[in-house]
Design a protein around this motif. Sequence first.
Motif, mmCIF file in Angstrom:
data_model
loop_
_atom_site.group_PDB
_atom_site.id
_atom_site.type_symbol
_atom_site.label_atom_id
_atom_site.label_comp_id
_atom_site.label_asym_id
_atom_site.label_seq_id
_atom_site.Cartn_x
_atom_site.Cartn_y
_atom_site.Cartn_z
ATOM 1 N N VAL A 16 2.282 1.669 -3.565
ATOM 2 C CA VAL A 16 1.233 2.139 -4.474
ATOM 3 C C VAL A 16 0.916 3.607 -4.184
ATOM 4 C CG1 VAL A 16 -1.215 1.887 -5.081
ATOM 5 C CG2 VAL A 16 0.260 -0.129 -4.919
ATOM 6 N N GLY A 17 0.842 3.971 -2.913
ATOM 7 C CA GLY A 17 0.590 5.372 -2.547
ATOM 8 C C GLY A 17 1.689 6.289 -3.050
ATOM 9 N N PHE A 18 2.944 5.872 -2.915
ATOM 10 C CA PHE A 18 4.058 6.672 -3.411
ATOM 11 C C PHE A 18 3.982 6.821 -4.925
ATOM 12 C CE2 PHE A 18 8.364 6.900 -5.191
ATOM 13 C CZ PHE A 18 8.778 8.110 -4.645
ATOM 14 N N TYR A 19 3.661 5.757 -5.624
ATOM 15 C CA TYR A 19 3.540 5.789 -7.087
ATOM 16 C C TYR A 19 2.457 6.771 -7.508
ATOM 17 C CZ TYR A 19 2.641 4.288 -11.866
ATOM 18 O OH TYR A 19 2.456 4.268 -13.218
ATOM 19 N N VAL A 20 1.296 6.699 -6.864
ATOM 20 C CA VAL A 20 0.184 7.592 -7.216
ATOM 21 C C VAL A 20 0.550 9.030 -6.873
ATOM 22 C CG1 VAL A 20 -2.223 8.180 -6.647
ATOM 23 C CG2 VAL A 20 -1.578 5.803 -7.051
ATOM 24 N N TRP A 21 1.223 9.277 -5.750
ATOM 25 C CA TRP A 21 1.637 10.627 -5.362
ATOM 26 C C TRP A 21 2.636 11.189 -6.372
ATOM 27 C CZ3 TRP A 21 6.619 11.973 -3.412
ATOM 28 C CH2 TRP A 21 6.732 13.300 -3.014
ATOM 29 N N LYS A 22 3.577 10.356 -6.816
ATOM 30 C CA LYS A 22 4.645 10.818 -7.703
ATOM 31 C C LYS A 22 4.164 10.977 -9.147
ATOM 32 C CE LYS A 22 9.092 11.441 -8.600
ATOM 33 N NZ LYS A 22 9.732 12.667 -8.261
ATOM 34 N N VAL A 51 -2.418 8.835 -11.480
ATOM 35 C CA VAL A 51 -2.976 7.580 -11.941
ATOM 36 C C VAL A 51 -2.659 7.455 -13.431
ATOM 37 C CG1 VAL A 51 -5.042 6.145 -12.097
ATOM 38 C CG2 VAL A 51 -4.810 7.781 -10.239
ATOM 39 N N ALA A 80 0.836 -1.205 0.000
ATOM 40 C CA ALA A 80 0.000 0.000 0.000
ATOM 41 C C ALA A 80 0.870 1.254 0.000
ATOM 42 C CB ALA A 80 -0.935 -0.017 1.209
ATOM 43 N N ALA A 81 1.979 1.238 0.746
ATOM 44 C CA ALA A 81 2.877 2.394 0.762
ATOM 45 C C ALA A 81 3.504 2.611 -0.614
ATOM 46 C CB ALA A 81 3.949 2.201 1.834
#
Length: 152
Positions: A134-140, A143, A131-132
Amino acid sequence: MNTWSDEPGEVAVATNDAEPDGAAEQQEQALGSRAPAFVKDRRILHLSWQVGIFVVGLAVVVAGVIMLPLPGPGWIVIFGGMAIWATEFVWAQLVLRWTKRKVTEAAQRALDPEVRRRNIVLTSIGLVIIAALVGFYVWKFGVVMPWKIKDQ
């Protein structure tokens, strides 16, 4: 009193007639060919029966090996091929008995509350890490699919 198989070419497990009914250990089925009696009585027919069983079992095992990297129940099919071989060959019967024993032991260990607790904790930690990431990917990147990311 111990009893042994009198049929030629068959190995049997000793049974103890003095054991009471409902004994803790069940007696295992005798090792050896499960071919019909008329096939066992004729050497050429029995040999061709064994070749046929081997070829069919080999085809099933090869199909299972092919299914390992491809979609499909590869291991189940491989064990099905081993079960086909076990109808005729002692070595396959012994392999299946060993496999059943190991699977039963693993299932018992997996049902142990301490092991279950450890597995749940490790799974939870893994899910938090995923989850961390995926969250970092979406933040950077937002989508956006990875193949559409341009050099930034």
